[in-house]
Every structure is written in C-alpha cells, then in structure tokens.
Design a protein around this motif. Structure first.
Motif, PDB file in Angstrom:
ATOM      1  N   ALA A 230      19.907   5.483  37.712  1.00  0.00           N
ATOM      2  CA  ALA A 230      20.608   4.498  38.534  1.00  0.00           C
ATOM      3  C   ALA A 230      21.074   3.291  37.719  1.00  0.00           C
ATOM      4  CB  ALA A 230      19.710   4.045  39.684  1.00  0.00           C
ATOM      5  N   ARG A 231      20.903   3.330  36.416  1.00  0.00           N
ATOM      6  CA  ARG A 231      21.341   2.211  35.580  1.00  0.00           C
ATOM      7  C   ARG A 231      22.862   2.221  35.445  1.00  0.00           C
ATOM      8  NH1 ARG A 231      16.339   2.934  31.316  1.00  0.00           N
ATOM      9  NH2 ARG A 231      14.789   2.194  32.830  1.00  0.00           N
ATOM     10  N   GLY A 232      23.420   1.036  35.424  1.00  0.00           N
ATOM     11  CA  GLY A 232      24.854   0.903  35.240  1.00  0.00           C
ATOM     12  C   GLY A 232      25.676   0.990  36.515  1.00  0.00           C
ATOM     13  N   VAL A 233      25.018   1.068  37.671  1.00  0.00           N
ATOM     14  CA  VAL A 233      25.769   1.164  38.932  1.00  0.00           C
ATOM     15  C   VAL A 233      25.555  -0.055  39.821  1.00  0.00           C
ATOM     16  CG1 VAL A 233      25.807   3.684  38.871  1.00  0.00           C
ATOM     17  CG2 VAL A 233      23.999   2.521  40.142  1.00  0.00           C
ATOM     18  N   GLY A 234      24.899  -1.089  39.326  1.00  0.00           N
ATOM     19  CA  GLY A 234      24.738  -2.323  40.086  1.00  0.00           C
ATOM     20  C   GLY A 234      23.379  -2.546  40.717  1.00  0.00           C
ATOM     21  N   VAL A 235      22.417  -1.677  40.443  1.00  0.00           N
ATOM     22  CA  VAL A 235      21.090  -1.832  41.048  1.00  0.00           C
ATOM     23  C   VAL A 235      20.417  -3.115  40.567  1.00  0.00           C
ATOM     24  CG1 VAL A 235      18.775  -0.836  41.293  1.00  0.00           C
ATOM     25  CG2 VAL A 235      20.798   0.647  41.421  1.00  0.00           C
ATOM     26  N   ALA A 236      20.399  -3.348  39.264  1.00  0.00           N
ATOM     27  CA  ALA A 236      19.750  -4.560  38.731  1.00  0.00           C
ATOM     28  C   ALA A 236      20.449  -5.809  39.256  1.00  0.00           C
ATOM     29  CB  ALA A 236      19.747  -4.534  37.208  1.00  0.00           C
ATOM     30  N   THR A 237      21.768  -5.779  39.283  1.00  0.00           N
ATOM     31  CA  THR A 237      22.530  -6.919  39.807  1.00  0.00           C
ATOM     32  C   THR A 237      22.141  -7.201  41.246  1.00  0.00           C
ATOM     33  OG1 THR A 237      24.381  -6.488  38.321  1.00  0.00           O
ATOM     34  CG2 THR A 237      24.857  -7.767  40.314  1.00  0.00           C
ATOM     35  N   ARG A 238      22.070  -6.185  42.040  1.00  0.00           N
ATOM     36  CA  ARG A 238      21.712  -6.342  43.451  1.00  0.00           C
ATOM     37  C   ARG A 238      20.283  -6.873  43.605  1.00  0.00           C
ATOM     38  NH1 ARG A 238      22.854  -3.994  48.437  1.00  0.00           N
ATOM     39  NH2 ARG A 238      21.650  -5.378  49.774  1.00  0.00           N
ATOM     40  N   LEU A 239      19.355  -6.347  42.807  1.00  0.00           N
ATOM     41  CA  LEU A 239      17.968  -6.818  42.867  1.00  0.00           C
ATOM     42  C   LEU A 239      17.876  -8.300  42.495  1.00  0.00           C
ATOM     43  CD1 LEU A 239      16.062  -3.769  41.377  1.00  0.00           C
ATOM     44  CD2 LEU A 239      15.678  -4.751  43.650  1.00  0.00           C
ATOM     45  N   VAL A 240      18.577  -8.698  41.438  1.00  0.00           N
ATOM     46  CA  VAL A 240      18.526 -10.097  41.004  1.00  0.00           C
ATOM     47  C   VAL A 240      19.174 -11.009  42.046  1.00  0.00           C
ATOM     48  CG1 VAL A 240      19.319 -11.748  39.261  1.00  0.00           C
ATOM     49  CG2 VAL A 240      18.321  -9.563  38.556  1.00  0.00           C
ATOM     50  N   LYS A 241      20.317 -10.610  42.591  1.00  0.00           N
ATOM     51  CA  LYS A 241      20.974 -11.435  43.611  1.00  0.00           C
ATOM     52  C   LYS A 241      20.083 -11.596  44.846  1.00  0.00           C
ATOM     53  CE  LYS A 241      25.805 -10.745  42.414  1.00  0.00           C
ATOM     54  NZ  LYS A 241      27.123 -10.214  42.845  1.00  0.00           N
ATOM     55  N   ASP A 242      19.478 -10.512  45.294  1.00  0.00           N
ATOM     56  CA  ASP A 242      18.611 -10.600  46.466  1.00  0.00           C
ATOM     57  C   ASP A 242      17.372 -11.447  46.178  1.00  0.00           C
ATOM     58  OD1 ASP A 242      20.509  -8.709  47.402  1.00  0.00           O
ATOM     59  OD2 ASP A 242      19.006  -7.805  48.701  1.00  0.00           O
ATOM     60  N   THR A 243      16.833 -11.327  44.975  1.00  0.00           N
ATOM     61  CA  THR A 243      15.679 -12.134  44.582  1.00  0.00           C
ATOM     62  C   THR A 243      16.049 -13.612  44.556  1.00  0.00           C
ATOM     63  OG1 THR A 243      14.772 -10.305  43.302  1.00  0.00           O
ATOM     64  CG2 THR A 243      13.915 -12.499  42.810  1.00  0.00           C
ATOM     65  N   ALA A 244      17.224 -13.927  44.013  1.00  0.00           N
ATOM     66  CA  ALA A 244      17.683 -15.320  43.970  1.00  0.00           C
ATOM     67  C   ALA A 244      17.850 -15.875  45.379  1.00  0.00           C
ATOM     68  CB  ALA A 244      18.992 -15.423  43.192  1.00  0.00           C
TER      69      ALA A 244
ATOM     70  N   ALA B 138      21.154 -11.161  31.820  1.00  0.00           N
ATOM     71  CA  ALA B 138      20.707 -12.405  32.456  1.00  0.00           C
ATOM     72  C   ALA B 138      21.795 -13.479  32.352  1.00  0.00           C
ATOM     73  CB  ALA B 138      19.399 -12.884  31.826  1.00  0.00           C
ATOM     74  N   SER B 139      22.423 -13.589  31.206  1.00  0.00           N
ATOM     75  CA  SER B 139      23.502 -14.575  31.031  1.00  0.00           C
ATOM     76  C   SER B 139      24.652 -14.284  31.986  1.00  0.00           C
ATOM     77  CB  SER B 139      24.003 -14.566  29.589  1.00  0.00           C
ATOM     78  OG  SER B 139      22.992 -14.989  28.710  1.00  0.00           O
ATOM     79  N   GLY B 140      25.002 -13.017  32.123  1.00  0.00           N
ATOM     80  CA  GLY B 140      26.068 -12.615  33.027  1.00  0.00           C
ATOM     81  C   GLY B 140      25.751 -12.907  34.488  1.00  0.00           C
ATOM     82  N   MET B 141      24.473 -12.949  34.808  1.00  0.00           N
ATOM     83  CA  MET B 141      24.039 -13.264  36.175  1.00  0.00           C
ATOM     84  C   MET B 141      23.954 -14.775  36.410  1.00  0.00           C
ATOM     85  SD  MET B 141      23.686 -10.378  37.782  1.00  0.00           S
ATOM     86  CE  MET B 141      22.942 -11.041  39.265  1.00  0.00           C
ATOM     87  N   GLY B 142      24.202 -15.558  35.363  1.00  0.00           N
ATOM     88  CA  GLY B 142      24.180 -17.013  35.499  1.00  0.00           C
ATOM     89  C   GLY B 142      22.942 -17.689  34.958  1.00  0.00           C
TER      90      GLY B 142
END
Length: 172
Positions: free
Chosen positions: A93-107, A133-137
């Motif tokens: 599931a890497r590269g499809v936005g899972v980590a991004t979604r997890l970080v956004k929801d955590t924030a 992490a830098s890309g996420m802000g």
C-alpha cells in the motif's frame, strides 16, 4: 484503487491493533525500537493499557488494515505538542497515499485535542522519511536524540520535525 479509510481504535480493538503492530514489527524491524518477539509475549492487559495510553489510528483499504499510526503527547510537561509515532504502511500500500492520509488525520485529531504542534521524530539518515515529513509541512528543529532503533549503528540520530497546527503555519 479503492478508497483509503482511517479510523481510531479503542481499547476493545486491542487484538486488531496487536495484529497490525506485530505485522509492522516483522516487516520493518529496522524502523522500531521494539521487536516482534518481545511484543508477542505481551498479555491482554498490557495491550489494553497501551490502547489507553495513546490514540491509535488504522488505515484500511477494502476492510484490510494497510497502515497504522499513534498519537500521544510530546512531553508530559508540554501539553501544547502532540507526538506522531509508530507510523507504518504495508509495502503493498506504499505510494498510494496511505501515509499521507494517516498523517493528515493524526494532525486533525491533535488539533482537536488542543495541540498547537505535532512532533515527528525522523532518522537523520532516512532521506525518504525526512522528505515525506517536509512535504507534509513538518519543519526541522534543533532537537536531536540518539536513534533508539536496535539495528542502527552507534551514533545515528533522530531529528524532531514539527508541524504547526495553529493559525500561523510558519510558527513552530
């Protein structure tokens, strides 16, 4: 691709969290301080206590757990900061936005708790994680600590990266 859903896990979800956590420890042992062998021996009471100590979020695709992250307090003396830790995404599931979604929801959950910042410790030698992490802000700070990961060489360190959650994203 199916939709990514993220949901919080409660104390009664301890077995589900245990399953995902052990899979993460087996698949990416270099990314964690703990080992699968160590955590497999934990009893139900310890897993339940863990579920209450920090908030656990699981990402799912088609009902299958594909990622996990935890949200806690950055330090007992600083309630203004939350800490994101234990982030893991299944290799398929890497590269499809899972980590991004997890970080956004955590924030968002950290912001709802009243945290003004979210801290994420990243290995200084892990260019991919620092870039993510830098890309996420998240922005680097001067705070460093020795790497706690068992398999890392002596001298490796982590950097605290901080995401501002308030109205002024430039302040950390």
């Amino acid at each position: 691709m199916s939709e990514i859903t993220v949901r919080p896990l409660g104390e009664d979800d301890w077995q589900h969290y245990r399953s995902v956590r052990l899979e993460a420890l087996r698949e990416s042992p270099e990314a964690f301080v703990a080992t699968a062998a160590e955590e497999e021996s934990y009893d139900e009471a310890l897993w339940r206590e863990r579920m209450n100590r920090s908030e656990r979020l699981v990402a799912e695709i088609d009902g299958r757990a594909v990622g996990v992250v935890s949200l806690g307090s950055a330090a007992a003396t600083d309630s203004a900061a939350g800490e994101l830790f234990g982030l893991w995404v299944h290799p398929e599931a890497r590269g499809v936005g899972v980590a991004t979604r997890l970080v956004k929801d955590t924030a968002e959950r950290a912001r709802a708790r009243g945290h003004k910042q979210l801290v994420y410790w990243v290995g200084t030698e892990n260019g991919r994680a620092v870039a993510f992490a830098s890309g996420m802000g998240f922005r680097p700070t001067e705070y460093r600590r020795p790497m706690g990961v068992v398999s890392e060489e002596d001298g490796d360190e982590e950097i605290a990266m901080v995401l501002a959650l308030g109205d002024d994203p430039g302040r950390t």
